[in-house]
Design an enzyme around this catalytic site. Structure first.
Site, PDB file in Angstrom:
ATOM      1  N   THR A  63       0.976  -1.199  -0.165  1.00 46.77           N
ATOM      2  CA  THR A  63       0.153   0.068  -0.075  1.00 46.77           C
ATOM      3  C   THR A  63       0.694   1.213  -0.108  1.00 46.77           C
ATOM      4  OG1 THR A  63      -1.777  -1.326   1.106  1.00 46.77           O
ATOM      5  CG2 THR A  63      -1.846   1.144   1.277  1.00 46.77           C
ATOM      6  N   TYR A 151       4.395 -11.857   6.421  1.00 46.14           N
ATOM      7  CA  TYR A 151       3.248 -11.607   5.512  1.00 46.14           C
ATOM      8  C   TYR A 151       2.843 -12.631   4.693  1.00 46.14           C
ATOM      9  CZ  TYR A 151       0.757  -8.286   2.643  1.00 46.14           C
ATOM     10  OH  TYR A 151      -0.565  -7.606   1.685  1.00 46.14           O
ATOM     11  N   LYS A 179       0.541 -11.299   9.150  1.00 44.94           N
ATOM     12  CA  LYS A 179      -0.424 -10.552   8.464  1.00 44.94           C
ATOM     13  C   LYS A 179      -1.020 -11.429   7.457  1.00 44.94           C
ATOM     14  CE  LYS A 179      -1.623  -6.690   5.254  1.00 44.94           C
ATOM     15  NZ  LYS A 179      -0.889  -5.493   4.237  1.00 44.94           N
ATOM     16  N   VAL A 219      -4.780  -5.184   9.896  1.00 42.28           N
ATOM     17  CA  VAL A 219      -3.588  -4.180   9.125  1.00 42.28           C
ATOM     18  C   VAL A 219      -4.540  -3.524   7.908  1.00 42.28           C
ATOM     19  CG1 VAL A 219      -1.413  -4.054   7.925  1.00 42.28           C
ATOM     20  CG2 VAL A 219      -1.469  -5.362  10.073  1.00 42.28           C
TER      21      VAL A 219
END
Length: 307
Positions: A63, A151, A179, A219
């Protein structure tokens, strides 16, 4: 009341939510010329924490356009945001790459810059086997003194962190969180039931379901624009108001859909909406393209209904 959480959730960070509960996957603001906008980043970070109630900020993730920012820009962003928020929020920095050696270099620099933790994605494109995935994460964890959030996003990387691999990695003292974008609640529940890993939802539509299973929080990309709405779901659940949590989650679905399921990357939609709200954002870097006027108008309308 969910006894798994209890009164300890009144503090920002707990054993079950080591980086806080409501984390924002923060965009990286750029100037109109496409350069790193550190003043804008500080302003946005302060707003997300002081007004938005974000308990943690994740910088230099996808992001945050990490594929198109330089190593020096990543370090400068961490330093600037650390200066802006102090110890009011946990900071994590994305350091993942397809190159283990480069990932270690990024991790060490992020630690020097003042991050509280590291977001480390599975090496992408090359699709390493599970023993290589495990070795990659251990190399990074062994190289630093701050905790790691793994992640798991196989839809982007091409490689899952399999349950058995996750169970082994949970034994490393600096691998503390995940995540989770694997879209496998059964697998996530299995790991949570057998380890102390803190699971954070990275898929907006699963923020509440994963939290209800014992997750640590989320998140969120949507939190760039509507941080209070994202946090409201977690707050209601922690207060024992499960119906209110479901209602708050449902109210956010239209904006989540437009931001995350419209065919555009969340970076593009978040920056489009932030720009329309007059907040720090700036352009996206190529190969991404900005959201068109119709898209931005739709985002703004959904935002105004939610807020």
């Amino acid at each position: 009341m969910d006894l798994h959480r209890g009164a300890a959730q009144t503090s920002r960070m707990t054993a079950s939510s080591p980086f806080g509960r409501a984390l924002c996957a923060m965009i990286t603001p750029f100037t109109s010329a496409g350069e790193l906008d550190l003043n804008g980043a500080q302003s946005l970070a302060d707003r997300l924490v002081s007004e938005g109630g974000c308990e943690g900020l994740v910088l230099n993730g996808t992001t945050g356009e990490s594929p198109t920012t330089t190593d020096a820009e990543k370090s400068a962003l961490v330093r600037a945001v650390r200066e802006a928020v102090g110890d009011r929020a946990a900071l994590l920095s994305g350091v993942g790459s397809a190159d283990t050696r480069h990932t270690v270099e990024l991790a060490r620099e992020a630690e020097r810059a003042g991050t509280d933790g590291l977001l480390v994605v599975t090496p992408y494109y090359s699709r390493p086997p599970q023993d290589a995935v495990e070795a990659h994460f251990r190399r990074v964890a062994d190289a630093v003194g701050v905790p790691l959030m793994l992640y798991d996003i196989p839809g982007r990387t091409g490689t899952r962190i399999e349950v058995e691999t996750m169970l082994r990695l949970a034994g490393h003292p600096r691998i503390t969180a995940v995540k989770d974008c694997a879209y496998d609640l059964l697998g996530s529940a299995t790991v949570m039931s057998r380890t102390d890993l803190a699971y954070y939802s990275g898929s907006e539509e699963l923020n509440l379901p994963l939290y209800a299973l014992g997750g640590a929080g989320c998140v969120s990309t949507v939190a760039n624009c509507a941080p209070r709405a994202v946090r409201a779901v977690l707050d209601a659940y922690d207060a024992g108001d499960t119906a209110g949590a479901a209602l708050a989650h449902g109210r956010a679905v239209p904006l989540i859909t437009l931001m995350m399921a419209s065919g555009l990357p969340g970076t593009v939609t978040a920056k489009g909406l932030l720009g329309a709200l007059g907040l720090p954002s700036g352009p996206v870097r190529e190969p991404l393209r900005p959201a068109d006027r119709m898209t931005v108008d739709g985002l703004l309308a959904a935002y105004q209904v939610l807020i």
